[in-house]
Design a protein around this motif. Structure first.
Motif, short mmCIF file in Angstrom:
data_model
loop_
_atom_site.label_atom_id
_atom_site.label_comp_id
_atom_site.label_asym_id
_atom_site.label_seq_id
_atom_site.Cartn_x
_atom_site.Cartn_y
_atom_site.Cartn_z
N ILE A 31 74.68 -14.62 62.33
CA ILE A 31 73.83 -13.60 61.69
C ILE A 31 72.48 -14.29 61.87
O ILE A 31 72.14 -15.45 61.18
CB ILE A 31 74.02 -13.19 60.32
CG1 ILE A 31 75.25 -12.25 60.39
CG2 ILE A 31 72.82 -12.10 59.77
CD1 ILE A 31 76.01 -12.10 58.82
N ASP A 32 71.47 -13.61 62.70
CA ASP A 32 70.26 -14.28 62.56
C ASP A 32 69.16 -14.02 61.45
O ASP A 32 69.26 -12.90 60.97
CB ASP A 32 69.52 -13.82 64.04
CG ASP A 32 70.02 -14.34 65.33
OD1 ASP A 32 70.61 -15.50 65.22
OD2 ASP A 32 69.93 -13.66 66.27
N ALA A 33 68.70 -14.96 61.05
CA ALA A 33 67.97 -14.94 59.63
C ALA A 33 66.86 -15.72 59.90
O ALA A 33 66.52 -16.94 59.35
CB ALA A 33 68.72 -15.30 58.65
N GLY A 34 65.73 -15.08 60.59
CA GLY A 34 64.45 -15.78 60.89
C GLY A 34 64.72 -17.03 61.62
O GLY A 34 65.35 -16.75 62.85
N ALA A 35 64.28 -18.09 61.02
CA ALA A 35 64.39 -19.42 62.28
C ALA A 35 65.89 -19.96 61.81
O ALA A 35 66.08 -20.94 62.58
CB ALA A 35 63.43 -20.33 61.46
N ALA B 263 68.67 -12.09 51.98
CA ALA B 263 68.97 -12.97 50.81
C ALA B 263 69.26 -14.38 51.28
O ALA B 263 68.87 -15.42 50.31
CB ALA B 263 70.03 -12.50 49.80
N GLY B 264 70.00 -14.74 52.17
CA GLY B 264 70.32 -16.02 52.84
C GLY B 264 71.91 -16.23 52.24
O GLY B 264 72.36 -15.84 51.40
N ALA B 265 72.60 -16.99 53.05
CA ALA B 265 73.77 -17.68 52.87
C ALA B 265 74.20 -18.81 53.78
O ALA B 265 73.34 -19.12 54.69
CB ALA B 265 74.85 -16.32 53.12
N ASP B 266 75.32 -19.59 53.30
CA ASP B 266 75.43 -20.67 54.04
C ASP B 266 76.64 -20.42 55.03
O ASP B 266 76.95 -20.95 56.20
CB ASP B 266 75.74 -21.96 53.10
CG ASP B 266 74.51 -22.07 52.48
OD1 ASP B 266 73.70 -23.33 52.95
OD2 ASP B 266 74.35 -21.73 51.26
N LEU B 267 77.52 -19.43 54.79
CA LEU B 267 78.74 -19.10 55.54
C LEU B 267 79.29 -17.84 55.09
O LEU B 267 79.27 -17.48 54.09
CB LEU B 267 79.83 -20.42 55.18
CG LEU B 267 81.32 -20.17 55.90
CD1 LEU B 267 81.08 -20.31 57.58
CD2 LEU B 267 82.08 -21.28 55.52
N VAL B 268 80.03 -17.15 56.18
CA VAL B 268 80.59 -15.87 55.72
C VAL B 268 81.93 -16.17 56.46
O VAL B 268 82.16 -16.67 57.67
CB VAL B 268 79.91 -14.66 56.41
CG1 VAL B 268 81.00 -13.73 56.26
CG2 VAL B 268 78.62 -14.41 56.06
N ALA C 111 72.11 -9.11 45.59
CA ALA C 111 71.71 -9.72 44.54
C ALA C 111 72.27 -10.79 44.12
O ALA C 111 71.77 -11.81 43.57
CB ALA C 111 71.72 -8.52 43.26
N HIS C 112 73.44 -10.74 44.17
CA HIS C 112 74.41 -12.14 43.93
C HIS C 112 73.81 -13.41 45.03
O HIS C 112 73.84 -14.32 44.56
CB HIS C 112 75.81 -11.83 44.16
CG HIS C 112 76.62 -11.10 43.26
ND1 HIS C 112 76.22 -11.23 42.06
CD2 HIS C 112 77.65 -10.32 43.31
CE1 HIS C 112 77.04 -10.35 41.15
NE2 HIS C 112 77.94 -9.84 42.00
N LEU C 113 73.69 -13.07 45.94
CA LEU C 113 73.21 -13.99 46.93
C LEU C 113 71.70 -14.82 46.66
O LEU C 113 71.41 -15.80 46.53
CB LEU C 113 73.07 -13.70 48.60
CG LEU C 113 74.35 -13.33 49.15
CD1 LEU C 113 74.28 -12.60 50.49
CD2 LEU C 113 74.98 -14.58 49.44
N SER C 114 70.97 -13.55 46.14
CA SER C 114 69.66 -14.13 45.45
C SER C 114 69.58 -14.92 44.42
O SER C 114 68.98 -15.64 44.11
CB SER C 114 68.76 -12.81 45.52
OG SER C 114 68.44 -12.10 46.78
N ALA C 115 70.68 -14.53 43.47
CA ALA C 115 70.70 -15.02 42.20
C ALA C 115 71.38 -16.45 42.10
O ALA C 115 71.22 -17.27 41.48
CB ALA C 115 71.50 -14.34 41.08
N THR C 116 71.78 -16.70 43.41
CA THR C 116 72.58 -18.30 43.35
C THR C 116 71.97 -19.04 44.68
O THR C 116 72.68 -19.78 45.15
CB THR C 116 74.19 -17.97 43.88
OG1 THR C 116 74.39 -17.04 44.99
CG2 THR C 116 74.82 -17.22 42.74
N ARG C 117 70.65 -18.75 44.71
CA ARG C 117 70.14 -19.86 45.75
C ARG C 117 69.93 -21.23 45.04
O ARG C 117 69.87 -21.58 44.02
CB ARG C 117 68.56 -19.44 45.82
CG ARG C 117 68.38 -17.96 46.76
CD ARG C 117 66.86 -17.95 47.23
NE ARG C 117 66.74 -16.69 48.06
CZ ARG C 117 66.37 -15.56 47.59
NH1 ARG C 117 66.04 -15.39 46.61
NH2 ARG C 117 66.35 -14.51 48.63
#
Length: 322
Positions: free
Chosen positions: A255-259, A237-242, A196-202
């Motif tokens: 982490i593979d996220a589609g393309a 949800a997507g992210a730029d870095l962990v 939820a946090h990742l989705s809300a901060t796109r």
């Protein structure tokens, strides 16, 4: 190399050549800066009572006396902090294991040490397994670290903190485990909150802070139990870095996220002197700047040298995951 669950992972070498694993040689840029450090294992216990040495703490105290006290020096941690402050980052992020035995007095001392980086709104923290060496310390721990875990939205885990162009999301994987184990777990509620946090901060540069890596980079007895579910939430949800700690090594996995691939970056301990056979203390200065529709992430590595001072160990940049 493909890992179970659609993850790819590879070790981060000391010398990062252009093009290796999608990395680019970095140039000098300005932007929002974050200092990442981890696993300081500050020697703050000051001795034990007989009651405190029951159970798992007794084994940890023995390991500390035999070997670990030579691997984690307060002098090195303090020099690292001074080096971080000399670079004047916009924010400081620590990914756990500030202490060794999960004692309340350790929490207080570690919180004071973190306060040396700046006020709570400029410093973020997530706990590691050593902050949960025994069960029942969570309330005391979170109270002591409260300035560094205060969320912009409500209380509890995971938290979210918006700072400039960045959204930091902190996940706790600190759980008590049996003897000889150092596993972590996020749990379903945190995984839902992370998504939820990742989705809300796109639109912001989204950086997840977590102690145990959500990829296959740890031994089974030290791994994140629900890493596949955590990784799936991040991919969805997507992210730029962990950013993570735990393994006391320079590690880069994905982490593979589609393309796209989301980088997962781990660092050595913040207190290990050189010449021990382990990776010496290191911290990273992460610079985030706009690039097209996404964000450019550049990283400067600062490591302790044989003289005890910190010096550049190299620069690299990560491909945008946006």
């Amino acid at each position: 190399m493909n890992a179970p669950g659609g993850l790819t992972h590879s070790p981060l070498s000391v010398e990062l050549a252009p093009g290796k694993d999608g990395l680019r040689k970095a140039g000098c840029m300005t932007g929002f800066t974050i200092a990442h450090l981890t696993d300081a294992h500050l020697p703050l216990h000051g001795g034990f009572s007989a009651r405190e040495l029951l159970g798992k703490r007794a084994l940890s105290a023995l390991n500390w006396a035999r070997s670990r006290r030579a691997l984690h020096l307060r002098t090195i941690a303090d020099r690292l902090r001074a080096d971080v402050m000399a670079h004047r980052p916009d924010h400081v992020a620590m990914t756990g294991d500030a202490v060794n035995f999960g004692l309340p007095r350790e929490f207080g001392g570690a919180a004071e040490w973190l306060a040396g980086f700046g006020p709570g709104e400029q410093v973020s923290f997530v706990p590691g397994n050593h902050e949960a060496l025994v069960a029942g310390v969570e309330t005391e721990r979170d109270a002591r670290f409260a300035p560094f875990i205060a969320s912009d939205r409500g209380a509890g885990w995971p938290w979210v903190r918006r700072r400039g162009p960045v959204a930091l999301i902190g996940v706790s994987t600190a759980i008590a485990t049996p003897l000889l184990y150092a596993k972590g777990a996020a749990g379903l509620a945190q995984i839902d909150g992370l998504r939820a946090h990742l989705s809300a901060t796109r639109g912001l540069c989204r950086i997840v802070l977590i102690h145990h890596p959500p990829t296959a980079m740890s031994k089974p007895r030290k791994a994140l139990r629900d890493r596949k579910a955590v990784a799936a939430a991040i991919a969805e949800a997507g992210a730029d870095l962990v950013l993570h700690g735990h393994n006391h090594k320079s590690q880069l996995s994905w982490i593979d996220a589609g393309a796209i691939r989301i980088p997962v970056l781990g660092a050595p301990s913040a207190s290990t002197p050189p010449g021990t056979g382990h990776e010496p203390a290191e911290w990273r200065l992460i610079t985030i700047s706009a690039e097209g529709r996404g964000h450019r992430i550049e990283i400067l590595r600062r490591a302790v040298t044989a003289t005890g001072e910190f010096a550049d160990r190299g620069r690299f940049s990560l491909p945008s995951a946006s």
